[in-house]
Design a protein around this motif. Structure first.
Motif, PDB file in Angstrom:
ATOM      1  N   TRP A  27      22.626  -0.235  28.238  1.00 18.58           N
ATOM      2  CA  TRP A  27      23.575  -1.154  28.869  1.00 18.58           C
ATOM      3  C   TRP A  27      22.869  -2.259  29.629  1.00 18.58           C
ATOM      4  CZ3 TRP A  27      28.697  -1.914  28.407  1.00 18.58           C
ATOM      5  CH2 TRP A  27      29.426  -0.940  27.726  1.00 18.58           C
ATOM      6  N   VAL A  35      28.456  -2.701  24.484  1.00 19.40           N
ATOM      7  CA  VAL A  35      29.917  -2.564  24.373  1.00 19.40           C
ATOM      8  C   VAL A  35      30.304  -2.221  22.938  1.00 19.40           C
ATOM      9  CG1 VAL A  35      32.087  -3.858  24.409  1.00 19.40           C
ATOM     10  CG2 VAL A  35      30.511  -4.037  26.326  1.00 19.40           C
ATOM     11  N   VAL A  36      29.727  -2.939  21.997  1.00 14.91           N
ATOM     12  CA  VAL A  36      30.069  -2.725  20.579  1.00 14.91           C
ATOM     13  C   VAL A  36      29.572  -1.372  20.092  1.00 14.91           C
ATOM     14  CG1 VAL A  36      29.681  -3.582  18.236  1.00 14.91           C
ATOM     15  CG2 VAL A  36      30.124  -5.201  20.096  1.00 14.91           C
ATOM     16  N   HIS A  38      28.441   1.352  21.817  1.00 18.86           N
ATOM     17  CA  HIS A  38      29.004   2.502  22.530  1.00 18.86           C
ATOM     18  C   HIS A  38      30.472   2.701  22.136  1.00 18.86           C
ATOM     19  CE1 HIS A  38      28.416   4.834  26.566  1.00 18.86           C
ATOM     20  NE2 HIS A  38      28.740   5.621  25.574  1.00 18.86           N
ATOM     21  N   GLY A  39      31.217   1.610  22.081  1.00 20.22           N
ATOM     22  CA  GLY A  39      32.620   1.694  21.669  1.00 20.22           C
ATOM     23  C   GLY A  39      32.783   2.235  20.264  1.00 20.22           C
ATOM     24  N   ALA A  40      31.947   1.751  19.342  1.00 19.41           N
ATOM     25  CA  ALA A  40      32.015   2.227  17.956  1.00 19.41           C
ATOM     26  C   ALA A  40      31.685   3.716  17.867  1.00 19.41           C
ATOM     27  CB  ALA A  40      31.074   1.422  17.072  1.00 19.41           C
ATOM     28  N   ILE A  42      32.065   6.017  20.240  1.00 15.03           N
ATOM     29  CA  ILE A  42      33.163   6.784  20.829  1.00 15.03           C
ATOM     30  C   ILE A  42      34.342   6.861  19.858  1.00 15.03           C
ATOM     31  CG2 ILE A  42      34.897   6.776  22.677  1.00 15.03           C
ATOM     32  CD1 ILE A  42      32.630   5.562  24.485  1.00 15.03           C
ATOM     33  N   VAL A  43      34.711   5.726  19.281  1.00 17.53           N
ATOM     34  CA  VAL A  43      35.826   5.702  18.323  1.00 17.53           C
ATOM     35  C   VAL A  43      35.513   6.590  17.118  1.00 17.53           C
ATOM     36  CG1 VAL A  43      37.069   4.223  16.691  1.00 17.53           C
ATOM     37  CG2 VAL A  43      36.731   3.470  19.054  1.00 17.53           C
ATOM     38  N   THR A  84      31.522  10.228  25.171  1.00 19.04           N
ATOM     39  CA  THR A  84      30.912   9.091  25.863  1.00 19.04           C
ATOM     40  C   THR A  84      29.489   9.434  26.295  1.00 19.04           C
ATOM     41  OG1 THR A  84      33.084   8.364  26.631  1.00 19.04           O
ATOM     42  CG2 THR A  84      31.164   7.505  27.812  1.00 19.04           C
ATOM     43  N   CYS A  87      27.091   9.714  23.123  1.00 22.64           N
ATOM     44  CA  CYS A  87      26.695   8.398  22.618  1.00 22.64           C
ATOM     45  C   CYS A  87      25.695   7.725  23.557  1.00 22.64           C
ATOM     46  CB  CYS A  87      27.923   7.509  22.419  1.00 22.64           C
ATOM     47  SG  CYS A  87      29.024   8.070  21.115  1.00 22.64           S
ATOM     48  N   TYR A  88      25.918   7.825  24.848  1.00 21.33           N
ATOM     49  CA  TYR A  88      25.023   7.217  25.831  1.00 21.33           C
ATOM     50  C   TYR A  88      23.643   7.882  25.768  1.00 21.33           C
ATOM     51  CZ  TYR A  88      24.441   4.400  30.114  1.00 21.33           C
ATOM     52  OH  TYR A  88      24.073   3.463  31.041  1.00 21.33           O
TER      53      TYR A  88
END
Length: 109
Positions: A27, A35-36, A38-40, A42-43, A84, A87-88
């Motif tokens: 981050w 953002v992209v 981590h968001g991807a 999680i989704v 979350t 992924c992190y």
């Protein structure tokens, strides 16, 4: 003991933030990309969970450490925070490996 599992995940997630902040691994290295990515992630993993739940492969576990809050049948709130964290963790490990490899390349031979 209700909520201990969620608390453990949140403490682990906070640790990922501290590590990332210290070495600028994910981050703090590039927030837009984070953002992209981590968001991807999680989704993707939540979609995976929903697909497995709908096929009867995953079920909500029983335990006193869980909060008992479900976002959907067999999808506890803890799963969002775990995904979350997962992924992190993965991106911090990737960033750390990339950092070490870059240092190795710069080192005199």
């Amino acid at each position: 003991m209700t909520g201990w599992y969620l608390l453990a995940i949140l403490v682990s997630l906070a640790s990922m933030v501290v590590i990332d902040r210290r070495w600028h691994l994910f981050w703090w290295a590039d927030p837009r990309r984070a953002v992209v990515v981590h968001g991807a992630g999680i989704v993707f993993f939540l979609a995976w969970d929903v697909a497995a739940i709908s096929r009867g492969l995953f079920e909500r576990g029983q335990g006193s450490a869980l909060t008992g809050i479900e976002l959907a049948p067999h999808l506890p709130i803890e799963e969002i925070f775990f995904v979350t964290f997962l992924c992190y963790l993965t991106m911090n490990v990737y960033g750390l490996v990339a950092l070490r490899l870059a240092e190795r390349e710069r080192a005199p031979r």
